[in-house]
Design an enzyme around this catalytic site. Structure first.
Site, PDB file in Angstrom:
ATOM      1  CE  LYS A  20       2.243  14.631  -8.940  1.00 43.27           C
ATOM      2  NZ  LYS A  20       1.851  13.440  -8.575  1.00 43.27           N
ATOM      3  CB  SER A  21      -3.381  16.044  -5.915  1.00 45.71           C
ATOM      4  OG  SER A  21      -2.522  15.891  -4.386  1.00 45.71           O
ATOM      5  NE  ARG A  25      -8.002  14.347  -4.912  1.00 46.20           N
ATOM      6  CZ  ARG A  25      -7.367  14.107  -4.895  1.00 46.20           C
ATOM      7  NH1 ARG A  25      -6.383  14.136  -5.533  1.00 46.20           N
ATOM      8  NH2 ARG A  25      -7.012  13.118  -4.149  1.00 46.20           N
ATOM      9  NE  ARG A 120       1.988   4.288  -7.777  1.00 47.98           N
ATOM     10  CZ  ARG A 120       2.423   5.011  -7.516  1.00 47.98           C
ATOM     11  NH1 ARG A 120       2.447   6.452  -8.940  1.00 47.98           N
ATOM     12  NH2 ARG A 120       1.202   5.994  -6.423  1.00 47.98           N
ATOM     13  CB  SER A 165      -4.012   5.624   0.083  1.00 46.51           C
ATOM     14  OG  SER A 165      -4.477   6.114  -1.477  1.00 46.51           O
ATOM     15  CD  GLN A 167      -2.914   7.338  -5.257  1.00 47.92           C
ATOM     16  OE1 GLN A 167      -2.646   6.555  -5.883  1.00 47.92           O
ATOM     17  NE2 GLN A 167      -1.438   9.402  -5.900  1.00 47.92           N
ATOM     18  CG  ASP A 313       3.994  12.704  -2.680  1.00 46.51           C
ATOM     19  OD1 ASP A 313       3.580  11.335  -2.142  1.00 46.51           O
ATOM     20  OD2 ASP A 313       2.151  13.005  -2.785  1.00 46.51           O
ATOM     21  CE  LYS A 340       3.432   7.355  -1.835  1.00 46.79           C
ATOM     22  NZ  LYS A 340       1.898   6.431  -1.362  1.00 46.79           N
ATOM     23  NE  ARG A 344       8.360   9.310  -4.488  1.00 43.90           N
ATOM     24  CZ  ARG A 344       7.668   9.780  -4.995  1.00 43.90           C
ATOM     25  NH1 ARG A 344       6.859  10.391  -3.659  1.00 43.90           N
ATOM     26  NH2 ARG A 344       6.812  10.461  -6.122  1.00 43.90           N
TER      27      ARG A 344
HETATM   28  O1  SPQ Z   1      -0.215  10.473  -8.053  1.00 46.47           O
HETATM   29  P1  SPQ Z   1       1.301  10.030  -8.225  1.00 46.47           P
HETATM   30  O2  SPQ Z   1       1.729   9.301  -9.395  1.00 46.47           O
HETATM   31  O3  SPQ Z   1       0.716   8.668  -6.856  1.00 46.47           O
HETATM   32  O4  SPQ Z   1       1.657  10.479  -6.911  1.00 46.47           O
HETATM   33  C1  SPQ Z   1       2.369  10.747  -5.909  1.00 46.47           C
HETATM   34  C2  SPQ Z   1       4.128  12.178  -6.267  1.00 46.47           C
HETATM   35  O5  SPQ Z   1       4.769  11.933  -5.814  1.00 46.47           O
HETATM   36  O6  SPQ Z   1       3.736  12.931  -6.536  1.00 46.47           O
HETATM   37  C3  SPQ Z   1       2.864   9.324  -4.985  1.00 46.47           C
HETATM   38  F1  SPQ Z   1       3.652   8.617  -6.095  1.00 46.47           F
HETATM   39  O7  SPQ Z   1       1.462  11.616  -5.020  1.00 46.47           O
HETATM   40  C4  SPQ Z   1       0.417  10.725  -4.888  1.00 46.47           C
HETATM   41  C5  SPQ Z   1       0.320  10.933  -3.091  1.00 46.47           C
HETATM   42  O8  SPQ Z   1       1.713  10.013  -2.703  1.00 46.47           O
HETATM   43  C6  SPQ Z   1      -0.687  12.128  -4.516  1.00 46.47           C
HETATM   44  C7  SPQ Z   1      -2.121  11.812  -3.847  1.00 46.47           C
HETATM   45  C8  SPQ Z   1      -3.345  12.591  -4.388  1.00 46.47           C
HETATM   46  O9  SPQ Z   1      -2.852  13.805  -5.063  1.00 46.47           O
HETATM   47  O10 SPQ Z   1      -4.312  12.546  -3.995  1.00 46.47           O
HETATM   48  C9  SPQ Z   1      -2.069  10.773  -2.576  1.00 46.47           C
HETATM   49  C10 SPQ Z   1      -0.643  10.133  -1.982  1.00 46.47           C
HETATM   50  O11 SPQ Z   1      -1.014   9.089  -2.726  1.00 46.47           O
HETATM   51  P2  SPQ Z   1      -1.342   7.908  -1.865  1.00 46.47           P
HETATM   52  O12 SPQ Z   1      -0.802   6.614  -2.361  1.00 46.47           O
HETATM   53  O13 SPQ Z   1      -1.096   7.962  -0.470  1.00 46.47           O
HETATM   54  O14 SPQ Z   1      -3.043   7.885  -1.887  1.00 46.47           O
END
Ligand code: SPQ
Length: 427
Positions: A20-21, A25, A120, A165, A167, A313, A340, A344
């Site tokens: 997914k990540s 990207r 969030r 994080s 993200q 995750d 999240k 969770r």
């Molecule tokens: O996209 P989303 O909803 O935040 O998805 C989650 C998941 O469980 O699929 C978190 F709820 O994954 C994030 C992950 O926890 C995906 C991610 C990324 O692609 O950069 C990074 C992580 O979040 P964060 O807040 O730690 O940066």
């Protein structure tokens, strides 16, 4: 829906869907690079489809045929003001990374998401992006959606991130790529590095020294081909299912093995789970290989510190594994779980308790007492895909009927989850 219970074993092989990540990207970099980017094994989950839809609204030409996607990038300058609101659905990754891109674009954007996105925290990205020069507003002083962004000429900065994080880091890297001068980001703990790898894959430069990153603004990026490996976060459900069901042996093909994502493998080893990896191709831009998992005798463990971002995750499914382990498992330093798709810590503890698990919430994690025999009942995903899948795997070891409410949330990251599960059960 009624879940399958009392399973004896899982046998056979599957390929879990694309990461997914990396899928998110690949669209974002394809859109801001010059020229054509092609993507194979793209994840057709709802979240990644939200990313495609947002970039189409920003004027990017994207063709999608199943898991093959082609993006015609025209650089950052090719992005245009959208006539419509950008709807990110349930996807935290889409909104936070998109904010970093829009922060430097000379137009107005408005962003919304679903109910869960509305809870969030966005300040973690809106605040540093504002320091770089963007004008972002939203509910409660820019903390929550709906958000409005008026992009500006950004200036590079040095920023020490208060939370680990990927993200936040990625959002700032996207902003840094458009900023004047150097953007220096310091993470408190190493988080997934897909954005850094992708900058290089698209021909850009980036300095990485442990938890410190430096990127120069104004670099040209060039379209390329991205093959998305299988998602280790999706594989995790079958890794645990194979370990807890007696007489199981499953092969999971082409799973992404990026070391910033493989914390679950370290924990499986620590807990005594029997698995092997074949053909780990480390030289790829994103390493991947096949995994074989077998039924195992499991023991409790402690999970804490810098390990947490490497398996954030996977904590819901690790909690289920711990209910089937001998001894106690303690998960600490995981407050981030509270922000999240759901909180969770609470959803894992409440839903597993309904099935008879002995599990307690703490301020930064949970304590799980093994080994529990799970019964049955009515449980809910609460709209959180990872909770839904964890409960479907928990049901396999339940003695009585289990009904899952809000099972449709699973399509956020793994639309073919039940088809894959039933295939392994029915062989
Ligand atoms: O996209 P989303 O909803 O935040 O998805 C989650 C998941 O469980 O699929 C978190 F709820 O994954 C994030 C992950 O926890 C995906 C991610 C990324 O692609 O950069 C990074 C992580 O979040 P964060 O807040 O730690 O940066």
């Amino acid at each position: 829906m009624e879940l399958r219970t009392n399973a004896e074993q899982l046998k056979g092989e599957i390929s879990v869907p694309g990461d997914k990540s990396i899928s998110h990207r690949s669209i974002m970099f394809g859109a801001i690079a010059d020229g054509r980017t092609t993507v194979s094994n793209f994840l057709l989950g709802d979240d990644c489809l939200s990313t495609i839809s947002c970039f189409k609204k920003l004027g990017v030409h994207i063709e999608q045929q199943g898991q093959e996607v082609a993006i015609e990038g025209k650089g950052f300058e090719g992005l245009m003001e959208s006539e419509e609101v950008l709807d990110v659905g349930n996807s935290g990754t889409t909104i936070r990374l998109l904010l970093g891109i829009l922060a430097g674009r000379p137009f107005f954007s408005s962003l919304v998401g679903d109910q869960s996105i509305g809870k969030r925290p966005m300040t973690r990205v809106t605040k540093p992006l504002s320091i770089m020069g963007a004008k972002i507003d939203g509910r409660q002083d820019g903390k929550y959606t709906p958000l409005s962004v008026r992009g500006a000429a950004l200036k590079g900065m040095e920023y020490t991130m208060p939370v680990a994080s990927a993200q936040v880091k990625s959002s700032l890297l996207f902003a840094g790529l458009q900023a004047r001068g150097t953007t220096r980001i310091i993470e408190p703990a190493k988080t997934r590095d897909h954005t850094e790898r992708m900058i290089r894959k698209f021909g850009g430069n980036l300095k990485v020294d442990g938890k410190i990153m430096e990127v120069e603004g104004g670099q040209p990026l060039k379209g390329t081909h991205i093959h998305v490996p299988g998602d280790i976060s999706s594989a995790a459900f079958f890794l645990v299912a194979g370990a807890i069901l007696s007489k199981s042996e499953i092969k999971l093909k082409n799973v992404g093995l990026n070391p910033t994502r493989t914390g679950i493998l370290d924990v499986l080893t620590e807990m005594g789970v029997d698995f092997t990896i074949e053909g780990n191709e480390e030289e790829l831009f994103e390493p991947c290989g096949d995994m074989i998992i077998r039924s195992s005798r499991i023991k409790g463990t402690v999970i804490e510190g810098d390990m947490i971002p490497r398996l954030i995750d996977e904590i819901p499914i690790i909690a289920l594994l711990a209910t089937q382990a001998e001894g106690t498992t303690i998960i600490k330093d995981a407050e981030e779980l509270k922000v999240k798709e759901t909180n969770r810590i609470d959803t894992v503890v409440n839903e597993l308790s309904k099935l008879g698990a002995k599990i307690e919430a703490t301020s930064d994690g949970m304590i799980i007492y093994g080994k529990s025999s799970l019964s049955g009942g009515v449980v809910s995903s609460h709209g959180d895909h990872r909770i839904g899948m964890m409960l479907a795997i928990a049901a396999l070891v339940c003695k009585e009927k289990v009904y899952l409410e809000n099972s449709e949330a699973i399509s956020v990251s793994y639309p073919t989850f039940f088809a894959d599960l039933h295939r392994l059960m029915d062989l």
